[in-house]
Design an enzyme around this catalytic site. Structure first.
Site, mmCIF file in Angstrom:
data_model
loop_
_atom_site.group_PDB
_atom_site.id
_atom_site.type_symbol
_atom_site.label_atom_id
_atom_site.label_comp_id
_atom_site.label_asym_id
_atom_site.label_seq_id
_atom_site.Cartn_x
_atom_site.Cartn_y
_atom_site.Cartn_z
ATOM 1 N N ASP A 47 69.206 -73.643 -60.513
ATOM 2 C CA ASP A 47 68.308 -72.818 -60.234
ATOM 3 C C ASP A 47 66.719 -73.187 -60.498
ATOM 4 O OD1 ASP A 47 70.381 -71.070 -59.884
ATOM 5 O OD2 ASP A 47 70.523 -70.594 -62.014
ATOM 6 N N LYS A 89 65.656 -75.296 -55.808
ATOM 7 C CA LYS A 89 65.915 -76.074 -54.895
ATOM 8 C C LYS A 89 65.835 -75.402 -53.389
ATOM 9 C CE LYS A 89 70.006 -76.555 -56.622
ATOM 10 N NZ LYS A 89 69.651 -75.851 -57.969
ATOM 11 N N ASN A 141 79.229 -70.875 -55.667
ATOM 12 C CA ASN A 141 78.804 -70.751 -57.079
ATOM 13 C C ASN A 141 77.143 -70.980 -57.061
ATOM 14 O OD1 ASN A 141 79.063 -73.395 -56.292
ATOM 15 N ND2 ASN A 141 79.679 -74.301 -58.363
ATOM 16 N N GLY A 145 73.242 -70.335 -55.390
ATOM 17 C CA GLY A 145 72.579 -69.332 -55.051
ATOM 18 C C GLY A 145 71.167 -69.931 -54.908
ATOM 19 N N HIS A 146 70.681 -70.126 -53.537
ATOM 20 C CA HIS A 146 69.616 -70.712 -53.336
ATOM 21 C C HIS A 146 68.565 -69.914 -52.554
ATOM 22 C CE1 HIS A 146 71.355 -74.878 -53.079
ATOM 23 N NE2 HIS A 146 71.664 -74.396 -54.311
ATOM 24 N N ARG A 174 95.643 -83.689 -55.432
ATOM 25 C CA ARG A 174 96.317 -84.096 -54.139
ATOM 26 C C ARG A 174 97.208 -82.586 -53.701
ATOM 27 N NH1 ARG A 174 98.145 -89.415 -56.800
ATOM 28 N NH2 ARG A 174 98.480 -88.176 -58.150
ATOM 29 N N GLN A 187 73.577 -76.750 -57.791
ATOM 30 C CA GLN A 187 73.678 -76.872 -59.324
ATOM 31 C C GLN A 187 72.715 -77.837 -59.794
ATOM 32 O OE1 GLN A 187 77.153 -77.229 -57.524
ATOM 33 N NE2 GLN A 187 76.791 -74.864 -57.587
ATOM 34 N N THR A 244 80.068 -77.738 -64.049
ATOM 35 C CA THR A 244 80.777 -77.495 -62.856
ATOM 36 C C THR A 244 81.614 -78.498 -62.415
ATOM 37 O OG1 THR A 244 80.701 -76.239 -60.674
ATOM 38 C CG2 THR A 244 78.947 -78.297 -61.026
ATOM 39 N N THR A 284 75.521 -64.406 -59.653
ATOM 40 C CA THR A 284 76.216 -63.478 -60.314
ATOM 41 C C THR A 284 75.229 -62.393 -60.952
ATOM 42 O OG1 THR A 284 75.660 -64.712 -62.324
ATOM 43 C CG2 THR A 284 77.831 -65.277 -60.940
ATOM 44 N N ARG A 301 73.371 -62.600 -63.443
ATOM 45 C CA ARG A 301 73.508 -62.661 -65.024
ATOM 46 C C ARG A 301 72.432 -63.133 -65.541
ATOM 47 N NH1 ARG A 301 78.221 -67.110 -66.187
ATOM 48 N NH2 ARG A 301 77.234 -67.766 -64.327
ATOM 49 N N ASP A 336 53.644 -71.160 -62.554
ATOM 50 C CA ASP A 336 52.946 -69.929 -62.761
ATOM 51 C C ASP A 336 53.684 -68.962 -63.773
ATOM 52 O OD1 ASP A 336 54.877 -69.819 -60.601
ATOM 53 O OD2 ASP A 336 54.909 -67.781 -60.737
ATOM 54 N N SER A 369 54.816 -75.843 -57.351
ATOM 55 C CA SER A 369 55.127 -74.553 -56.690
ATOM 56 C C SER A 369 54.526 -73.516 -57.936
ATOM 57 C CB SER A 369 56.485 -74.508 -56.402
ATOM 58 O OG SER A 369 56.834 -73.143 -56.461
#
Ligand code: GDP
Ligand code: IMO
Ligand code: MG
Length: 424
Positions: free
Chosen positions: A13, A16, A38, A40-41, A141, A222, A237, A299, A301, A331, A411
């Site tokens: 987070d 990216k 999993n 979230g971008h 496998r 991630q 992960t 999620t 959270r 910022d 940024s």
């Protein structure tokens, strides 16, 4: 640039998605190489906000080719939903998205096993998307690959073998109901038919692109500290989110990768369980979580927040071979009187410069801090490095000195426009 890998240098987070979106303006191909939904971008373009979980963030730039490589695990339901969401918002996906035949498929039993395991006392705090169980099957496998969805007899045989084992585990260990072979077979063969047009030999596509001098961006998901090898194991992960994963997860060899860029927040966050040496106490936690809108993009959270940790980022610089850094969310620190940078950890008589492997040391250590004055000024409208408040420049300069790695981009807000280069 021709080929660059963008990785998160903390616990995910880092922003990216925003940075990939900006760099995509000058790219031809954008590639996801590990993880699954999993991730979230978030990409914000004026009043529009997109959260991408599986499809590379470059999809928002017209004409860019997006690739989901072999190292990714794909939940076809989630994939189809994401394609639908993008098309409904006017983003053309067909003809621009290529999915590896060799990527592994997440099935409902992976999700259920992930959820049930998380109900135990010693949980990881996963996203419950079935990521860990799917990668476990891949390594054991017994996994089912995207190409198998196109061959109904292969799919049936593999699914049958898997269900015998998974249904027994569900019944005996978790007292939970299993899955019906025919129902799953029907559903997943149907997904195969729906996504057939995207399925390709993506390693050939990407290597041909590199041969032609096309610009390829690898979009890490991630972050380094969530990498299964280099992260805070077991609170990680189940894939290699570090730069090495880009080669493994795409079929583009390491010698063909030109640059590795790390994205860091101006502070630190993590979601889920696991050690976090510089985590804030309740007051600062509340303030920064609110100002930084630190709630999970996948999620929802609340994210845990803390001071910038240079032990973490130095570790990321080493294991990824980072050439450059991008600093996001500067910022969010606008309203602080003083700001801390962690430069080392003290655990008993040991002082760590290098990130410790021991979870016990990470949990029990005391961070060693340097304190710098805050700037108490709004930076969200700043459009150049030179226009930043002096103390913000001082903070970035100190960060760069401690990390011994060049900061190239800064940024100061979620929008595309709130980004500028650091300059010399
Ligand atoms: P990713 O997983 O690394 O792509 O990051 P996420 O999208 O999960 O989380 C980053 C969040 O911070 C998103 O809501 C972004 O819109 C937001 N963001 C990115 N850069 C900045 C920034 O410089 N300032 C602020 N205030 N928000 C930012
Ligand atoms: P992006 O790409 C932040 C965390 C989960 C949990 C651990 C294992 O948006 O930065 P998993 O479901 O992968 O088995 O969960 O990893 N996690 C992330 N944290 N950002 C992410 O992705 C994450 N993806 C997984 O919270 O602690
Ligand atoms: Mg995210």
């Amino acid at each position: 640039m021709p080929t660059s890998v963008i990785v998160g240098a903390q616990w995910g987070d880092e922003g990216k998605g925003k940075i990939i979106d900006i760099l995509s303006a000058k790219a031809d191909y954008i590639v996801r190489y590990q993880g699954g939904n999993n991730a979230g971008h978030t990409v914000v373009i004026g009043k529009d906000s997109f959260i991408l979980h599986l499809i590379p963030s470059g999809i928002l730039h017209k004409g860019r080719i997006c690739v989901i490589g072999n190292g990714v695990v794909i939940d076809p339901r989630a994939l189809l939903e994401e394609i639908k969401m993008l098309e409904s918002r006017g983003i053309k996906v067909d003809g621009r998205l290529f999915i590896s035949e060799e990527a592994h498929v997440i099935f409902p039993y992976h999700k259920l096993l992930d959820e049930l395991k998380e109900q135990k006392k010693k949980k990881i705090g996963t996203t419950k998307k079935g990521i860990g169980p799917c990668y476990a099957d891949k390594v054991a496998r017994s996994g089912i690959r995207i190409i198998d969805l196109l061959e109904e007899d292969t799919l049936k045989e593999k699914l049958q073998n898997n269900l015998e084992e998974k249904n027994a585990i569900l019944a005996r260990i978790y007292d939970a109901e299993g899955f019906d072979l025919n129902a799953l077979l029907k559903e997943y063969a149907d997904y195969g038919r729906k996504i057939k047009k995207y399925i390709s030999n993506t390693k050939r596509i990407l290597n041909d692109a590199v041969d032609k001098g096309k610009r390829v961006l690898f979009e890490g998901a991630q972050g380094t500290l969530l990498d299964v090898d280099y992260g805070t194991y077991p609170f990680v992960t189940s894939s290699n989110s570090t730069a090495g994963g880009a080669s493994i997860g795409s079929g583009v060899g390491p010698g063909r990768i030109d640059k590795v860029i790390g994205v860091v927040k101006a502070y630190t966050t993590r979601v889920g369980e696991g050690p976090f040496p510089t985590e804030f106490g309740p007051d600062l936690m509340k303030k920064i979580r609110h100002k930084g809108n630190e709630f999970g993009a996948t999620t929802g959270r609340p994210r845990r927040c803390g001071w910038f940790d240079s032990v973490v980022v130095r570790h990321a610089i080493m294991v990824n071979g980072l050439d450059e850094l991008v600093v996001t969310k500067l910022d969010v620190l606008d309203e602080l009187d003083s700001i801390k940078i962690c430069t080392g950890y003290r655990f008993g008589k040991t002082v760590y410069d290098d990130f410790p492997s021991s979870i016990k040391a990470l949990t029990g250590c005391q961070p060693v801090y340097e304190e710098l004055p805050g700037w108490n000024k709004d930076t969200t409208h700043v459009t150049s490095y030179s226009a930043l408040p002096e103390n913000a420049k001082r903070y970035l300069k100190r960060m760069q000195a401690v990390l011994k790695t060049k900061i190239v981009l800064i940024s100061v807000g979620s929008d595309r426009s709130q980004t500028f280069s650091k300059g010399a």
